[in-house]
Design an enzyme around this catalytic site. Structure first.
Site, PDB file in Angstrom:
ATOM      1  N   LYS A   8      -2.385 -14.323  26.576  1.00 46.60           N
ATOM      2  CA  LYS A   8      -3.479 -14.962  25.836  1.00 46.60           C
ATOM      3  C   LYS A   8      -3.214 -16.450  25.748  1.00 46.60           C
ATOM      4  CE  LYS A   8      -0.883 -15.871  22.025  1.00 46.60           C
ATOM      5  NZ  LYS A   8      -0.506 -17.240  21.614  1.00 46.60           N
ATOM      6  N   PRO A  90       5.937 -15.844  31.215  1.00 44.18           N
ATOM      7  CA  PRO A  90       7.193 -16.406  30.693  1.00 44.18           C
ATOM      8  C   PRO A  90       7.308 -16.235  29.187  1.00 44.18           C
ATOM      9  CG  PRO A  90       5.668 -18.151  31.306  1.00 44.18           C
ATOM     10  CD  PRO A  90       5.058 -16.879  31.780  1.00 44.18           C
ATOM     11  N   GLY A  92       8.691 -17.439  25.302  1.00 49.00           N
ATOM     12  CA  GLY A  92       8.777 -18.717  24.599  1.00 49.00           C
ATOM     13  C   GLY A  92       7.794 -19.723  25.132  1.00 49.00           C
ATOM     14  N   ALA A  93       6.628 -19.214  25.597  1.00 50.21           N
ATOM     15  CA  ALA A  93       5.668 -20.069  26.292  1.00 50.21           C
ATOM     16  C   ALA A  93       4.323 -20.160  25.589  1.00 50.21           C
ATOM     17  CB  ALA A  93       5.468 -19.547  27.715  1.00 50.21           C
ATOM     18  N   GLY A  94       4.189 -19.518  24.416  1.00 49.11           N
ATOM     19  CA  GLY A  94       2.929 -19.572  23.690  1.00 49.11           C
ATOM     20  C   GLY A  94       1.840 -18.700  24.273  1.00 49.11           C
ATOM     21  N   GLY A  96       2.136 -15.101  24.310  1.00 46.43           N
ATOM     22  CA  GLY A  96       2.141 -13.776  23.702  1.00 46.43           C
ATOM     23  C   GLY A  96       2.587 -12.654  24.610  1.00 46.43           C
ATOM     24  N   SER A  99       4.568  -9.781  22.829  1.00 44.76           N
ATOM     25  CA  SER A  99       3.694  -9.052  21.915  1.00 44.76           C
ATOM     26  C   SER A  99       2.709  -8.183  22.680  1.00 44.76           C
ATOM     27  CB  SER A  99       2.929 -10.031  21.023  1.00 44.76           C
ATOM     28  OG  SER A  99       3.811 -10.746  20.193  1.00 44.76           O
ATOM     29  N   ASP A 132       1.022 -11.505  16.191  1.00 44.21           N
ATOM     30  CA  ASP A 132      -0.106 -11.458  17.117  1.00 44.21           C
ATOM     31  C   ASP A 132      -0.247 -10.110  17.814  1.00 44.21           C
ATOM     32  OD1 ASP A 132       2.184 -11.792  18.619  1.00 44.21           O
ATOM     33  OD2 ASP A 132       1.414 -13.424  19.850  1.00 44.21           O
TER      34      ASP A 132
END
Length: 268
Positions: A8, A90, A92-94, A96, A99, A132
């Site tokens: 996302k 990847p 730690g890439a924002g 999600g 999650s 999330d």
């Protein structure tokens, strides 16, 4: 069973307040993109096992798929599983990715074994894994408040646009990112701003994590600037970073200097 957990992006991300439970209240829009992992599981006669290939995500026991498995086993009985996760999103890439893997795994195991899990219980399990995770149970574009678990479906307002998603191979700690930002209230609501034409978003929709991330990792800021130079009508860092997306009205030409950072491009 084989499934494909999607990534996302966050369109806007506001840190509204610090909560008494240590979390933060936020305001954001979660929007799915077609970058995805591959997740397979089969019943096993041995103990539970997870094998991860593709992008390195760290120790297997800390993987959110294993956390989801342990949470589900607390209340439900089903056979041991052999699980294979191939990572293309990847960490730690924002985006999600972890999650999404966990939520997709929960849904798939429940369906495969016909477990008697109600929707509220599933949502509660997902939230215990990550803020999330509830979004990824449906994966539909959503306006999110609270920790990110209070979801209101929105239209797929980016259909017909072209997106470029870039990552500079940096792992940004969400905990450190929150520590580097100050909560603030906003008069205008993000839920209303996304109804504006995309080319009017640039000076209206912001990500509160960008100030921290740009100062610590200047390359993230450079990627955003390059996407605008390349013709993006809107560009922003996703989540707490480090990925940056650009939205285009037509297929863009990306500078060769930055082409190695592209991890996904295509129509939304």
């Amino acid at each position: 069973m084989v499934v494909f957990p999607k990534a996302k992006i966050n369109i806007g991300l506001r840190i509204v307040s610090k909560r008494n439970d240590g979390y933060h209240d936020i305001e954001t829009v979660f929007y799915p993109v077609d970058l995805h992992d591959a997740l397979e599981f089969v019943p096993s006669t041995g103990s539970d096992e997870l094998v991860v290939t593709g992008i390195d995500t760290g120790p297997v026991e800390q993987n959110l798929v294993m956390k989801a498995l342990r949470k589900l086993r607390e209340g439900y009985q089903f056979p041991d599983l052999r699980i294979h996760l191939h990572k293309a999103i990847p960490s730690g890439a924002g985006l999600g990715g972890g999650s999404s893997d966990a939520s997709c795994f929960l849904k798939s195991v429940i369906k495969y074994f016909s477990l008697p899990v109600s929707d509220p219980d599933l949502n509660s399990i997902a939230l215990s894994i990550g803020s999330d995770c509830p979004f990824f149970l449906s994966g539909a574009p959503s306006y999110a408040t609270g920790r990110g678990e209070i979801l209101e479906p929105v239209d797929s307002f980016l259909k017909g646009h072209y997106i470029v998603l870039m990552n500079p191979c940096l792992h940004v700690s969400t905990r450190e990112a929150y520590a580097g930002c100050a909560p603030a209230q906003h008069i205008d609501k993000l839920r209303e701003l996304i109804l504006l034409p995309v080319n009017e978003w640039k000076n209206r929709i912001s990500n509160d994590f960008e100030t921290y991330a740009f100062a610590k990792y200047p390359v993230i800021k450079k990627i955003k600037e390059m996407l605008y130079v390349s013709g993006a009508i809107f560009s922003q860092m996703s989540g707490s970073g480090s990925s940056v997306f650009g939205i285009f009205s037509e297929k863009p030409q990306i500078s060769t200097e930055f082409s190695q950072f592209i991890i996904y491009k295509g129509f939304v």
